[in-house]
Design an enzyme around this catalytic site. Sequence first.
Site, PDB file in Angstrom:
ATOM      1  N   ASP A   1     -13.999 -27.488 -26.928  1.00  0.00           N
ATOM      2  CA  ASP A   1     -14.558 -28.671 -27.655  1.00  0.00           C
ATOM      3  C   ASP A   1     -13.944 -29.235 -28.836  1.00  0.00           C
ATOM      4  O   ASP A   1     -13.699 -30.585 -28.830  1.00  0.00           O
ATOM      5  CB  ASP A   1     -15.861 -27.937 -27.981  1.00  0.00           C
ATOM      6  CG  ASP A   1     -15.807 -26.734 -28.976  1.00  0.00           C
ATOM      7  OD1 ASP A   1     -14.720 -26.462 -29.152  1.00  0.00           O
ATOM      8  OD2 ASP A   1     -16.756 -26.338 -29.146  1.00  0.00           O
TER       9      ASP A   1
ATOM     10  N   ASP B   1      -9.183 -27.405 -34.317  1.00  0.00           N
ATOM     11  CA  ASP B   1      -9.255 -27.480 -35.672  1.00  0.00           C
ATOM     12  C   ASP B   1      -7.952 -26.985 -36.308  1.00  0.00           C
ATOM     13  O   ASP B   1      -6.841 -27.532 -36.466  1.00  0.00           O
ATOM     14  CB  ASP B   1     -10.499 -26.574 -36.206  1.00  0.00           C
ATOM     15  CG  ASP B   1     -10.805 -26.688 -37.737  1.00  0.00           C
ATOM     16  OD1 ASP B   1     -10.649 -27.890 -38.201  1.00  0.00           O
ATOM     17  OD2 ASP B   1     -11.091 -25.720 -38.330  1.00  0.00           O
TER      18      ASP B   1
ATOM     19  N   LYS C   1      -9.161 -32.296 -34.671  1.00  0.00           N
ATOM     20  CA  LYS C   1      -8.990 -32.787 -36.224  1.00  0.00           C
ATOM     21  C   LYS C   1      -7.722 -32.552 -36.802  1.00  0.00           C
ATOM     22  O   LYS C   1      -7.507 -31.202 -37.115  1.00  0.00           O
ATOM     23  CB  LYS C   1      -9.788 -31.582 -36.864  1.00  0.00           C
ATOM     24  CG  LYS C   1     -11.333 -32.032 -36.910  1.00  0.00           C
ATOM     25  CD  LYS C   1     -12.152 -31.240 -38.015  1.00  0.00           C
ATOM     26  CE  LYS C   1     -13.264 -30.755 -37.771  1.00  0.00           C
ATOM     27  NZ  LYS C   1     -14.039 -29.590 -38.715  1.00  0.00           N
TER      28      LYS C   1
ATOM     29  N   VAL D   1     -18.401 -31.560 -37.781  1.00  0.00           N
ATOM     30  CA  VAL D   1     -19.531 -32.158 -36.801  1.00  0.00           C
ATOM     31  C   VAL D   1     -20.092 -31.346 -35.723  1.00  0.00           C
ATOM     32  O   VAL D   1     -19.707 -30.045 -35.655  1.00  0.00           O
ATOM     33  CB  VAL D   1     -18.252 -33.114 -35.958  1.00  0.00           C
ATOM     34  CG1 VAL D   1     -17.748 -34.097 -36.821  1.00  0.00           C
ATOM     35  CG2 VAL D   1     -17.635 -32.309 -35.138  1.00  0.00           C
TER      36      VAL D   1
ATOM     37  N   ASP E   1     -21.706 -26.677 -32.685  1.00  0.00           N
ATOM     38  CA  ASP E   1     -22.920 -25.936 -33.504  1.00  0.00           C
ATOM     39  C   ASP E   1     -22.584 -25.623 -35.028  1.00  0.00           C
ATOM     40  O   ASP E   1     -21.313 -25.592 -35.344  1.00  0.00           O
ATOM     41  CB  ASP E   1     -23.018 -24.551 -33.060  1.00  0.00           C
ATOM     42  CG  ASP E   1     -22.137 -23.572 -33.474  1.00  0.00           C
ATOM     43  OD1 ASP E   1     -20.876 -23.790 -32.934  1.00  0.00           O
ATOM     44  OD2 ASP E   1     -22.607 -22.376 -34.040  1.00  0.00           O
TER      45      ASP E   1
ATOM     46  N   ARG F   1     -26.407 -27.626 -30.836  1.00  0.00           N
ATOM     47  CA  ARG F   1     -25.625 -27.784 -29.687  1.00  0.00           C
ATOM     48  C   ARG F   1     -26.158 -28.762 -28.406  1.00  0.00           C
ATOM     49  O   ARG F   1     -25.578 -29.367 -27.627  1.00  0.00           O
ATOM     50  CB  ARG F   1     -25.420 -26.524 -28.948  1.00  0.00           C
ATOM     51  CG  ARG F   1     -24.627 -25.378 -29.650  1.00  0.00           C
ATOM     52  CD  ARG F   1     -24.113 -24.179 -28.916  1.00  0.00           C
ATOM     53  NE  ARG F   1     -23.945 -22.896 -29.460  1.00  0.00           N
ATOM     54  CZ  ARG F   1     -22.569 -22.852 -29.902  1.00  0.00           C
ATOM     55  NH1 ARG F   1     -21.620 -23.714 -29.730  1.00  0.00           N
ATOM     56  NH2 ARG F   1     -22.311 -21.584 -30.422  1.00  0.00           N
TER      57      ARG F   1
HETATM   58  P1  IMP Z   1      -9.545 -23.378 -34.498  1.00  0.00           P
HETATM   59  O1  IMP Z   1      -9.208 -22.066 -34.164  1.00  0.00           O
HETATM   60  O2  IMP Z   1      -9.623 -23.357 -35.895  1.00  0.00           O
HETATM   61  O3  IMP Z   1      -8.831 -24.526 -33.835  1.00  0.00           O
HETATM   62  O4  IMP Z   1     -11.219 -23.386 -34.625  1.00  0.00           O
HETATM   63  C1  IMP Z   1     -11.554 -23.833 -32.985  1.00  0.00           C
HETATM   64  C2  IMP Z   1     -13.036 -23.739 -33.023  1.00  0.00           C
HETATM   65  O5  IMP Z   1     -13.790 -23.764 -34.351  1.00  0.00           O
HETATM   66  C3  IMP Z   1     -14.031 -24.495 -32.364  1.00  0.00           C
HETATM   67  O6  IMP Z   1     -14.053 -23.811 -30.865  1.00  0.00           O
HETATM   68  C4  IMP Z   1     -15.262 -24.426 -32.822  1.00  0.00           C
HETATM   69  O7  IMP Z   1     -16.137 -23.448 -32.184  1.00  0.00           O
HETATM   70  C5  IMP Z   1     -14.952 -24.299 -34.417  1.00  0.00           C
HETATM   71  N1  IMP Z   1     -15.193 -25.539 -34.981  1.00  0.00           N
HETATM   72  C6  IMP Z   1     -14.028 -26.215 -35.863  1.00  0.00           C
HETATM   73  N2  IMP Z   1     -14.529 -27.307 -36.212  1.00  0.00           N
HETATM   74  C7  IMP Z   1     -15.807 -27.501 -35.947  1.00  0.00           C
HETATM   75  C8  IMP Z   1     -16.679 -28.575 -36.414  1.00  0.00           C
HETATM   76  O8  IMP Z   1     -16.366 -29.707 -36.977  1.00  0.00           O
HETATM   77  N3  IMP Z   1     -17.840 -28.228 -35.976  1.00  0.00           N
HETATM   78  C9  IMP Z   1     -18.428 -27.226 -34.876  1.00  0.00           C
HETATM   79  N4  IMP Z   1     -17.245 -26.370 -34.840  1.00  0.00           N
HETATM   80  C10 IMP Z   1     -16.289 -26.359 -35.149  1.00  0.00           C
HETATM   81 MG    MG Z   2     -16.256 -23.099 -30.082  1.00  0.00          MG
END
Ligand code: IMP
Ligand code: MG
Length: 186
Positions: free
Chosen positions: A106, A109, A137, A159, A165, A171
């Site tokens: 999805d 981050d 992001k 978001v 979520d 969701r």
């Molecule tokens: P990462 O490991 O930091 O890249 O995080 C990715 C996961 O964090 C995604 O699969 C989402 O579940 C969650 N996530 C990151 N940013 C958001 C957001 O703005 N809204 C909702 N979930 C987020």
């Molecule tokens: Mg996720």
Amino acid sequence: MTEKRQTYADLKDELLVTREQIAVRIKEMAAQITEDFRDKDMVAICILKGAAPFFVDLTREIDLPMTMDFMAISSYGSATKSSGVVRILKDLDKPVNGKDVLIVEDIVDSGMTLSFLRENLLSRGAASLKIVTLLDKPERRRVPLTVDYFGFTIPDEFVVGYGLDYDEKYRNLPDIGVLRPEIYED
Ligand code: IMP
Ligand code: MG
């Protein structure tokens, strides 16, 4: 806002990405993926739960024979920030060795979740691996990560909707919006 829904009350008024924009972008990405995976032994992997709506809409637009599999992971951390410690809650049903894998996520981050998944699936012997994510992001990236297909680049805001979520809620919203900070700042 295309329509006033009760479930949108916790979102900022202006939607970030509408269902119409999502549908248009998915068609473009699916066309590119269809080209790139032609003659491959394709398996599309949905990262539950957030990627589920995107996975369903995207795969219906990919005009190729493929199989599907599902994986659920959790990354420890606070409700709005992941820590990078990733745990597999539900593993794939089938081995991926020799397969051409498309991971469907999805949002990217920090990049920690996907960099874990990439290493994990490559170590199982996937023949090739590409990543598609609906949202990106880039300002929050903490580890380098190659993503092959991005839907939309968004600013550093939390978001929800279309699978994303907060505390397992929102969701089911068909569009993507910014959660009002007072909802999580307590
Ligand atoms: P990462 O490991 O930091 O890249 O995080 C990715 C996961 O964090 C995604 O699969 C989402 O579940 C969650 N996530 C990151 N940013 C958001 C957001 O703005 N809204 C909702 N979930 C987020
Ligand atoms: Mg996720």
